[in-house]
Every structure is written in structure tokens, then in C-alpha cells.
Design an enzyme around this catalytic site. Sequence first.
Site, short mmCIF file in Angstrom:
data_model
loop_
_atom_site.label_atom_id
_atom_site.label_comp_id
_atom_site.label_asym_id
_atom_site.label_seq_id
_atom_site.Cartn_x
_atom_site.Cartn_y
_atom_site.Cartn_z
N SER A 195 36.93 35.54 31.82
CA SER A 195 37.30 36.91 32.21
C SER A 195 37.50 36.95 33.72
O SER A 195 38.34 36.22 34.24
CB SER A 195 36.23 37.91 31.74
OG SER A 195 36.64 39.22 32.02
N THR A 196 36.70 37.72 34.45
CA THR A 196 36.88 37.86 35.90
C THR A 196 36.82 36.50 36.59
O THR A 196 35.86 35.76 36.44
CB THR A 196 35.79 38.77 36.49
OG1 THR A 196 35.70 39.95 35.70
CG2 THR A 196 36.10 39.12 37.93
N HIS A 221 40.51 37.61 29.24
CA HIS A 221 40.71 39.06 29.30
C HIS A 221 41.83 39.33 30.30
O HIS A 221 41.69 39.06 31.50
CB HIS A 221 39.44 39.77 29.73
CG HIS A 221 38.29 39.55 28.79
ND1 HIS A 221 36.97 39.67 29.20
CD2 HIS A 221 38.25 39.24 27.48
CE1 HIS A 221 36.19 39.44 28.15
NE2 HIS A 221 36.93 39.17 27.11
N MET A 314 32.91 38.60 33.75
CA MET A 314 31.97 39.71 33.76
C MET A 314 31.57 40.07 32.34
O MET A 314 32.39 40.00 31.42
CB MET A 314 32.64 40.91 34.44
CG MET A 314 31.78 42.16 34.53
SD MET A 314 32.56 43.43 35.57
CE MET A 314 34.11 43.70 34.73
N ASP A 317 30.80 39.01 26.62
CA ASP A 317 31.69 38.66 25.51
C ASP A 317 31.75 37.14 25.34
O ASP A 317 32.03 36.41 26.28
CB ASP A 317 33.10 39.20 25.78
CG ASP A 317 34.07 38.94 24.63
OD1 ASP A 317 33.61 38.96 23.47
OD2 ASP A 317 35.26 38.73 24.90
#
Length: 374
Positions: A195-196, A221, A314, A317
Site C-alpha cells: 500500500s503506502t 492499493h 498503511m 490489510d
Amino acid sequence: MNTPIKVLIVDDSALVRKMLQEMLSTDPALQVVGTASDPFDAREKIKQLHPDVLTLDVEMPKMDGVTFLKNLMRLHPVPVVMVSTLTEKGADVTFEAMDLGAVDFVTKPKIDLVHTFEAYTSEICSKVKTAAKVSRAMLERQYARYIANQTRKPVLAPAMARPVQKHSADAIIEKSAFNSRHFRTTDKIVALGASTGGTEAIKEVLMRLPASAPGIVITQHIPAAFSLPFAKRMDTITEMTVMQAEDGQQILPGHVYIAPGDKHLLIARDGARYICRLNDGPPVNRHKPSVDVMLRSVVQNVGPNAIGVMLTGMGADGAMGMKELQEAGAPTMAQDEKTSVVWGMPGETVKLGAADFVVPLEQVANKIMELAKR
């Protein structure tokens, strides 16, 4: 009471500056200390106001956002959240900004935000607060990695066998159709979540993987408009063939399949082959695509033949999916805290005891190839 996070908004549009200021001001943990209409104005405001985080427009007059970001990361690193246009050019510039050390990005707010104001406000406030936690040392490492990648080619992880050649899109389809009759398949599947900070981390891993690597499926993401440009960008930096996943597509060795930004990616069996399945179901863990959704399909259909990899991101998940994958007998690894932009998803994986190996980003590719040979 905690000191609010000081935010400087940099955007050439007065309307967008006003909208962003209103959104960020709804969160008591954030304080908009100023706005700037161009990079030269921003430079003076940074000296005066000492912001903790910048929101930075990708496209501006006088100096574009990436040029300004390059100077900023070289001279005075500050966490940055890019504000990007939903275009292919906007995507390309945003990914370059992420390479340079921007922590995250949001898409440009639309003028008519009546129905999405709350969701957009929540997203940008969350990303600014996450960016504020990123240390100057991390930003300096990101910029140093960017400079190093301009001047040298990363050493590839040891190959497993004779490299698989790259093909055009038409050739890939023809090859897949031909191979389906001969049950050509990938013995292992690498399932990777991020993600991030993930767009840059994925790049670092793929740059080091040889064309003989097992088939890789990735859930990052990312907005729907950015997933295809991201796949195309990754295809230019690795010996593997990278594409956005399509429904029913066979997973082949030497190939990478990235989930579309608005669909869950699942892995299914078709005889002796593994194939991609796209699902338009609701978000899971607030995400679509979701890492957990992908990993649980891998648990069910690949089991111990999988290799689980969790990179920077972040939230949590994918952590439970990694635990289930580990319990199914598949080796799992998580990126270490020092090299992660945000040690959320990999950190939660480690907390669950779901990571057999915790490795720095630069060693992930070697570890994948080592596990694939077992």
C-alpha cells in the site's frame, strides 16, 4: 494535548487551495499553516512556517511539482502528499514523484464534491497524518535510492533457468492459448501485497528479479485510473513481463499480474494451470482491491506452492491472509521496519507471527528466488 500537524498546501488553483484547506481543517489533529500558489512561493513559506507535511500539486506553472520535489528532497526533505490529476500523464508524473520520495498521493478533488466530500476528506486527512510519521532519514534513503538507480543497474537475483523472453501483448495471448493445450504452468506463485510506499517498493523488487522468476500476482492499493499506467511503468524496468491482470488470464513464469485499481484479484485453478479471476465485490478492509482477498484465494488454490510477500503499507490489510498462507505451509516474508515507508501491513504481519522472514527491501528479490528453488 498533542501539537497539531502543520500542513502547507501548494497548488496553483485558488479553488483547489480553498477546498483542501476546508477539508484538512475538519481534522483537529491537522493545522493548515499556509498556502502557496507556486514552488517559489512555497520555498519561502517553508522557510517561514516550517511545515510538517506538504500537499503538492503535480502540475504547476513556473516549476512543475516533480522538479520542485527533487530540489526539496535534495536540500530540505519534508514529507509530501502529491495531488494528482486522473490522467495518464498525471499518473506518470506521480510515480516519478513517488520514486523521488513523495510518501503518497491523492487525486485532484472534483469541483462537484457534494456526494464524495466526506470520503475524500477522510482519505486526504488520513494520508497527511501518515506522511507526518515518516522520518527525515527515510526520505533521505528514498532520495539516495532514486539517485543510485539513475546511475547503476541493480544486480539481479540468481536466475532459476534459461530466461523467458518478453513478448508483445498479442504474442502473450497467443502463447497462453498455445500453452493451455500443453498445461504449461508456473510451479510457484509469488503473492505480493503493498500500500503506502508500495509503488516504489514493488519497483525495487521487480528490478532485481530475473526473467526466470515464478509468476507473480500483486495487489497494490491504487486508484483505478493509475493501475494500468503503473503496470506499464513496471514493465519497462524489469526482465519480467508486467501487465494489469485480466479475468481468465493464465499465470505464467516470468510474468507479473497487477490487480486493477477497482477490482479484487483472485487466483483460481483451471486443471493444472493457475489463472487470474477479477471480482467486482464490495471493499474488504476498506480496500478494493484487497490484499486479504487475493491471499485467501491463494491459500485455497495454491497452498504450499505459494510464496507470500508483504511490503510497506498503511493499515493491516493482508496480515490475516499471510497468517492463513503460512498455516497452509507456504513460506512468508515481510519487509523490515527500517526500509518501509509505513510499517503498517508488514508490521501487523510480523505481530501475528505470520512472517517466516523479515528482510530489508533490497533483499526481497533474492529471498523470493531462494524460496522458489526449494
